[in-house]
Design a protein around this motif. Sequence first.
Motif, PDB file in Angstrom:
ATOM      1  N   ASP A 148      -9.979  -4.084  -1.820  1.00  0.00           N
ATOM      2  CA  ASP A 148      -9.509  -3.375  -0.464  1.00  0.00           C
ATOM      3  C   ASP A 148      -8.431  -2.419  -0.757  1.00  0.00           C
ATOM      4  O   ASP A 148      -8.299  -1.440  -0.621  1.00  0.00           O
ATOM      5  CB  ASP A 148      -9.777  -4.165   0.852  1.00  0.00           C
ATOM      6  CG  ASP A 148     -10.535  -4.973   1.302  1.00  0.00           C
ATOM      7  OD1 ASP A 148     -11.587  -4.411   1.074  1.00  0.00           O
ATOM      8  OD2 ASP A 148     -10.052  -5.671   2.359  1.00  0.00           O
ATOM      9  N   GLY A 149      -8.035  -2.991  -1.573  1.00  0.00           N
ATOM     10  CA  GLY A 149      -6.383  -2.523  -2.081  1.00  0.00           C
ATOM     11  C   GLY A 149      -7.467  -1.451  -3.371  1.00  0.00           C
ATOM     12  O   GLY A 149      -7.045  -0.072  -3.476  1.00  0.00           O
TER      13      GLY A 149
ATOM     14  N   SER B 270       0.471  -0.821   0.029  1.00  0.00           N
ATOM     15  CA  SER B 270      -0.164  -0.050   0.202  1.00  0.00           C
ATOM     16  C   SER B 270       0.637   1.212  -0.047  1.00  0.00           C
ATOM     17  O   SER B 270       0.850   2.565  -0.680  1.00  0.00           O
ATOM     18  CB  SER B 270      -0.425  -0.182   1.006  1.00  0.00           C
ATOM     19  OG  SER B 270      -1.706   1.098   1.591  1.00  0.00           O
TER      20      SER B 270
ATOM     21  N   SER C 176      -9.712   6.224  -2.784  1.00  0.00           N
ATOM     22  CA  SER C 176      -9.705   7.236  -1.836  1.00  0.00           C
ATOM     23  C   SER C 176      -8.334   7.775  -1.413  1.00  0.00           C
ATOM     24  O   SER C 176      -8.498   8.939  -1.751  1.00  0.00           O
ATOM     25  CB  SER C 176      -9.882   6.457  -0.919  1.00  0.00           C
ATOM     26  OG  SER C 176     -10.436   7.496   1.027  1.00  0.00           O
ATOM     27  N   GLN C 177      -7.257   6.913  -2.020  1.00  0.00           N
ATOM     28  CA  GLN C 177      -6.658   8.114  -1.820  1.00  0.00           C
ATOM     29  C   GLN C 177      -6.312   9.126  -3.598  1.00  0.00           C
ATOM     30  O   GLN C 177      -5.664  10.294  -3.237  1.00  0.00           O
ATOM     31  CB  GLN C 177      -4.910   7.437  -2.386  1.00  0.00           C
ATOM     32  CG  GLN C 177      -3.997   8.360  -2.517  1.00  0.00           C
ATOM     33  CD  GLN C 177      -2.445   7.695  -2.995  1.00  0.00           C
ATOM     34  OE1 GLN C 177      -2.554   6.553  -2.834  1.00  0.00           O
ATOM     35  NE2 GLN C 177      -1.344   8.028  -3.249  1.00  0.00           N
TER      36      GLN C 177
ATOM     37  N   GLN D 225     -13.496  12.645   3.413  1.00  0.00           N
ATOM     38  CA  GLN D 225     -13.602  11.668   3.573  1.00  0.00           C
ATOM     39  C   GLN D 225     -13.028  10.508   5.298  1.00  0.00           C
ATOM     40  O   GLN D 225     -13.763   9.337   5.141  1.00  0.00           O
ATOM     41  CB  GLN D 225     -11.573  12.332   4.432  1.00  0.00           C
ATOM     42  CG  GLN D 225     -10.801  10.381   4.564  1.00  0.00           C
ATOM     43  CD  GLN D 225      -9.492  11.400   3.992  1.00  0.00           C
ATOM     44  OE1 GLN D 225      -9.038  13.109   4.990  1.00  0.00           O
ATOM     45  NE2 GLN D 225      -8.032  10.463   3.941  1.00  0.00           N
TER      46      GLN D 225
ATOM     47  N   TYR E 158     -15.706   4.712   0.660  1.00  0.00           N
ATOM     48  CA  TYR E 158     -16.417   3.625   1.567  1.00  0.00           C
ATOM     49  C   TYR E 158     -17.647   4.429   2.414  1.00  0.00           C
ATOM     50  O   TYR E 158     -18.234   4.998   3.277  1.00  0.00           O
ATOM     51  CB  TYR E 158     -15.620   3.898   3.397  1.00  0.00           C
ATOM     52  CG  TYR E 158     -14.015   3.210   1.931  1.00  0.00           C
ATOM     53  CD1 TYR E 158     -14.073   1.740   2.391  1.00  0.00           C
ATOM     54  CD2 TYR E 158     -13.060   4.249   1.930  1.00  0.00           C
ATOM     55  CE1 TYR E 158     -13.015   2.082   2.177  1.00  0.00           C
ATOM     56  CE2 TYR E 158     -12.140   3.286   2.384  1.00  0.00           C
ATOM     57  CZ  TYR E 158     -11.817   2.417   1.774  1.00  0.00           C
ATOM     58  OH  TYR E 158     -10.699   1.713   1.329  1.00  0.00           O
TER      59      TYR E 158
ATOM     60  N   LYS F  56       1.257   4.205  -2.797  1.00  0.00           N
ATOM     61  CA  LYS F  56       0.833   5.502  -1.960  1.00  0.00           C
ATOM     62  C   LYS F  56       1.446   6.724  -2.806  1.00  0.00           C
ATOM     63  O   LYS F  56       1.204   7.323  -3.638  1.00  0.00           O
ATOM     64  CB  LYS F  56       0.206   5.634  -1.118  1.00  0.00           C
ATOM     65  CG  LYS F  56       0.063   7.181  -0.519  1.00  0.00           C
ATOM     66  CD  LYS F  56       0.028   6.656   0.875  1.00  0.00           C
ATOM     67  CE  LYS F  56      -0.583   8.127   1.804  1.00  0.00           C
ATOM     68  NZ  LYS F  56      -0.644   8.478   3.357  1.00  0.00           N
TER      69      LYS F  56
ATOM     70  N   LYS G  66     -10.436   0.209  -3.426  1.00  0.00           N
ATOM     71  CA  LYS G  66     -10.810   0.601  -2.536  1.00  0.00           C
ATOM     72  C   LYS G  66     -10.003   2.122  -1.982  1.00  0.00           C
ATOM     73  O   LYS G  66     -10.315   3.063  -1.518  1.00  0.00           O
ATOM     74  CB  LYS G  66     -12.061   0.402  -0.957  1.00  0.00           C
ATOM     75  CG  LYS G  66     -12.922   0.128  -1.650  1.00  0.00           C
ATOM     76  CD  LYS G  66     -13.985  -0.894  -1.517  1.00  0.00           C
ATOM     77  CE  LYS G  66     -15.297  -1.667  -1.607  1.00  0.00           C
ATOM     78  NZ  LYS G  66     -16.246  -1.981  -0.408  1.00  0.00           N
ATOM     79  N   GLU G  67      -8.620   1.613  -1.404  1.00  0.00           N
ATOM     80  CA  GLU G  67      -7.798   2.384  -1.207  1.00  0.00           C
ATOM     81  C   GLU G  67      -7.521   3.457  -1.956  1.00  0.00           C
ATOM     82  O   GLU G  67      -6.964   4.414  -1.795  1.00  0.00           O
ATOM     83  CB  GLU G  67      -6.924   1.559  -0.353  1.00  0.00           C
ATOM     84  CG  GLU G  67      -5.613   2.284   0.675  1.00  0.00           C
ATOM     85  CD  GLU G  67      -4.680   1.875   1.097  1.00  0.00           C
ATOM     86  OE1 GLU G  67      -3.111   2.086   0.716  1.00  0.00           O
ATOM     87  OE2 GLU G  67      -4.806   0.194   0.931  1.00  0.00           O
TER      88      GLU G  67
ATOM     89  N   TYR H 220      -4.703   7.006 -10.969  1.00  0.00           N
ATOM     90  CA  TYR H 220      -5.210   5.427  -9.733  1.00  0.00           C
ATOM     91  C   TYR H 220      -6.919   4.889  -9.961  1.00  0.00           C
ATOM     92  O   TYR H 220      -6.323   3.483  -9.520  1.00  0.00           O
ATOM     93  CB  TYR H 220      -6.064   6.994  -8.991  1.00  0.00           C
ATOM     94  CG  TYR H 220      -4.978   7.951  -8.107  1.00  0.00           C
ATOM     95  CD1 TYR H 220      -4.501   7.648  -6.857  1.00  0.00           C
ATOM     96  CD2 TYR H 220      -4.795   9.100  -9.554  1.00  0.00           C
ATOM     97  CE1 TYR H 220      -3.645   9.135  -6.560  1.00  0.00           C
ATOM     98  CE2 TYR H 220      -3.807   9.545  -8.481  1.00  0.00           C
ATOM     99  CZ  TYR H 220      -3.421   9.429  -7.163  1.00  0.00           C
ATOM    100  OH  TYR H 220      -2.529  11.006  -6.469  1.00  0.00           O
TER     101      TYR H 220
ATOM    102  N   GLY I  10     -15.361   8.658   3.101  1.00  0.00           N
ATOM    103  CA  GLY I  10     -14.121   7.726   2.221  1.00  0.00           C
ATOM    104  C   GLY I  10     -14.309   8.175   1.044  1.00  0.00           C
ATOM    105  O   GLY I  10     -13.747   7.708  -0.491  1.00  0.00           O
TER     106      GLY I  10
END
Length: 994
Positions: A793-794, A761, A800-801, A830, A838, A765, A796-797, A779, A834
Amino acid sequence: MLQAKDKRPAIPERFREILPESFLQNWSIAEERLLNAVAAGAQAVAGGSDLARDPANHPDTPNPWPEERRVRAELIRWLCTDTAAASRIGSHGIQLFGARISGPLDLANVKLSFPLWLLRCQIWEAADLSYIQIPSLVLSGSSLGWLDISYSRIRGDLALDESFSSNFGVTLYSANIGGDLDCVAGRFRADGRYALNAQQVTIDGSVFFSDGFCAHGGASLRAAHIRNDVSCKGGSFVANKDDPKTNLELAAFDAESAVVGGSIFLYKEFSATGRVFLGSTQIGAELVCDGGHFNNADGEAISAAGISVKGGVFLGNKFSAQGTVNLAGAQIGGNLNSEKGQFSSSSSWAINAEVITIGGSALLNDCTARGGVLLRAAHIRNELDCSNSRFTGNPGKQGTAALQAMSAVIGSGVLLNMGFIGEGAVSFDLAQIGGDFSCVDGNFKNGSNNSLSAESAAIKGSVFLRNRFSANGRVSLMSAQVDGDLDCEGGNFTASTGESLNAERAIIGGTVYFRKSFSAHGKVNLRSAHIRNDLDCSNQSYFVWNKGDDHALNTSYAVVGGNIFFYDRFFAEGPVGIDLAQIGGDLDCRGGSFKNAGGVALLAESIVVKGGLYLNNKFSSLGKVSLVSAQISGDMDCQESYFSAPGGTALDAERATIGGSVFLHGSDGDFSADATVDFSEAQISRDMNCTRGSFQDVSLYGATIKQTLYWTEIKSISRLKLSDLKVDTLETDNAKSWPRKGNLSLDGFTYRSVTGGFQDSDFRKDWLRLSLPFSEQPYTQLAKFLQDTGDGDGAKEVLSQMESDSRENARQRFNPLRKFENYGGDLLQQSTTGYGIYPLRAVYGLGLMAGLAWVIHRRAEVRNAMAPSEKEAYDAYHTSGKLPDHYPPFHPLIYSLENCIPLVKLGQDDKWQPDSSPLQNPHPPVAPAGKAQDWLGRTLDRVQQGWEWMAQRTIDPAFIRPNRLRWVRWILIMLGWILATFFAAGIAGIVKGG
């Protein structure tokens, strides 16, 4: 001398009676001997001996011989013309040796049946034998003033030999000689005319002007017909000066339009001062001038234009000519052999053989030609051999080339090798050559002009400009057609300005060799050339431009059926252009060195390569290497190479199409580029491997890599542009292989998969934040990959980033106040949903608020801080502590949920409100739960006890006041609307950054 009374008895009987009385006056011993010898059929000796070597018998003396050797010319004429006398002379004729013949000898129009021999006689006055008819005429060794034998008919030989001399010339005009004309060792002199004039003579034998023959005034055989040979071996001919008043041109030797059935020999110490004129002469055998010396420096030494020779022409073996040798239009059935000849002309061509036809070979080897050789439009059946010769052109207004063979047709090869030297232009433009064109070891010099030219020539064999070949001046093969190879191996080409070698539009049926110490100082031009096999510039080839030219080597638009080799110590100082060329094999530049600081070192734009492109194995370039729009069917291999173009583009492959892989890495060494490497919009069918490369700036904008991009172990990289790049797989290792933040462009970069650190992660990033300007595409692309590989999950991460980074990027444009305001809103989005990635965070928030509110409202219930909102219920509750039967009881959880969740009506919010005057008898503490009938009941009891316990210990009783409960309600309603709104927006996917 006999006394008069004694004279007649001493006269032979056959002449005694018929001899005129007048001859008896001044009678001499020589005359008596003459009559006796004629009567006896013998030779009369007038002097003391009949030895030719006796000095007393040399008639060419300054003083006349004594009277006893005198014979009157009238006596000889009487013997020849008096019928009675002539009838008494036998077949031996008149033979007189060593006499002094006094008076003019007039035998014109005399017809004799016997020969006349006047041997070593001294004839000081003119002798007229014109129109004479005689079996033979012999004047060997005699000395005359002037001799006229014009229109004579001599059935046998005419002998003017054995030191015969004439001080005023001999005329044989239109004479007819049935035997030989023998002038061996004869000496002829005349002023203002030919010393020997035999024009239009007919000779059934041979002509001998040899072995000491000398003609001061020249000799003419113009329009003569000679059945056998003309031999001038060792003869000396000196022309009189032309007479400008009469426009008379006098040659040293003139055989113009003569017909000679045998050969003409002007050889073995033959000497001519003045022109030798053989124009339109017909020779049935050979023209042999070997060893001859011809001197006419101001004009033509030999004028043989239009000559026809059935055999060969020999101008060699120490032959020398001062003045032009003119063979223009000559027809030679055999060879033209000038081996070891020396030719020189200060005003014109040393050899003029324009339009000549040679049935054999032209052998001009081992000779010198100062003034050049002209073979324009010549037809040579076999070969032209000029090996080991030196040809020098004349500069100036009427300048000549060293060798001019334009439009020549040569059935076999051309040999200009073995040390051939051409000082001045050597031209074979438009020539047709049936064999090889060989200039091995040749040396050509012509300053800034063409030193060697074969433009538009058709060559059936190969062209050899190799070994110690040297050219100072342009070598031009423009538009030439060569069926074999163009072999310049080891050649040295130099031009002070412009091109050193021009083969533009040439067609080469074999291979072009510029290798093994080949060097060119000046542009080598192969533009639009067609080469069937390879272009080989390997093994220490050296190309240096003249600064100001466009290229050191130009093969633009060339078509090469095989490979192009620029490898193994290939060196080019100046641009090498192969743009728009078509190559049937590989373009191999392994180990090559290309140098053009500040410009283009290798220009290969729009090139088509059917094989691979190899810029590897210590390849180096100082200057741009341009492969814009190149089409390469195989690999592009740049392993272990160095590209340098400070401040510019080191390697430009924009829009290139590569059918194989691209290797920008090293195995034993490394790839290095200190300037931009540009593959924008390139199409790569396989991999692109940049492992262990050192880069300054790399652009893969809009490129397509159908397999893997290997970006690992990168030693250095300043800028990297991957915008709109499409790859199947990106393989990388760690952050060290990537440039600093702001120097990476990822917008539009798409891939099917990535390997390396992308499962981390933190790496993801950091990698995404390297790219500037900000773009959502990197992204979403990475999120898509993670989603496709099961890492939701990755994904979504990353998304979100993306929202976080997007808002951070947008805030950079705001003023501080707005930036702070915007930051608060972003922080709220956020933390709640998110950024819509999220949305359940809002649900979790609502649940957390509802739970907290439940605790507060439960505590409020315990403290009797909540009261019915209807008046009747309120009064009853405060009076009796009980609610009316129809009124719903207070449920803290339901009340909390109804206030937290907008638009949800459960009947609590409208029925209950904080009580400004709560009852003073709060509910007793919660008693321990009793034992229930089943496990569910027991569980519910324990939960209730837990909430009660928590409420009693976490909520300050002072907090349970009506005004504060109202604020709690208002905050719950507000936050509930906010969270519900973000939740709904997140579910609908409408939350966008910035």
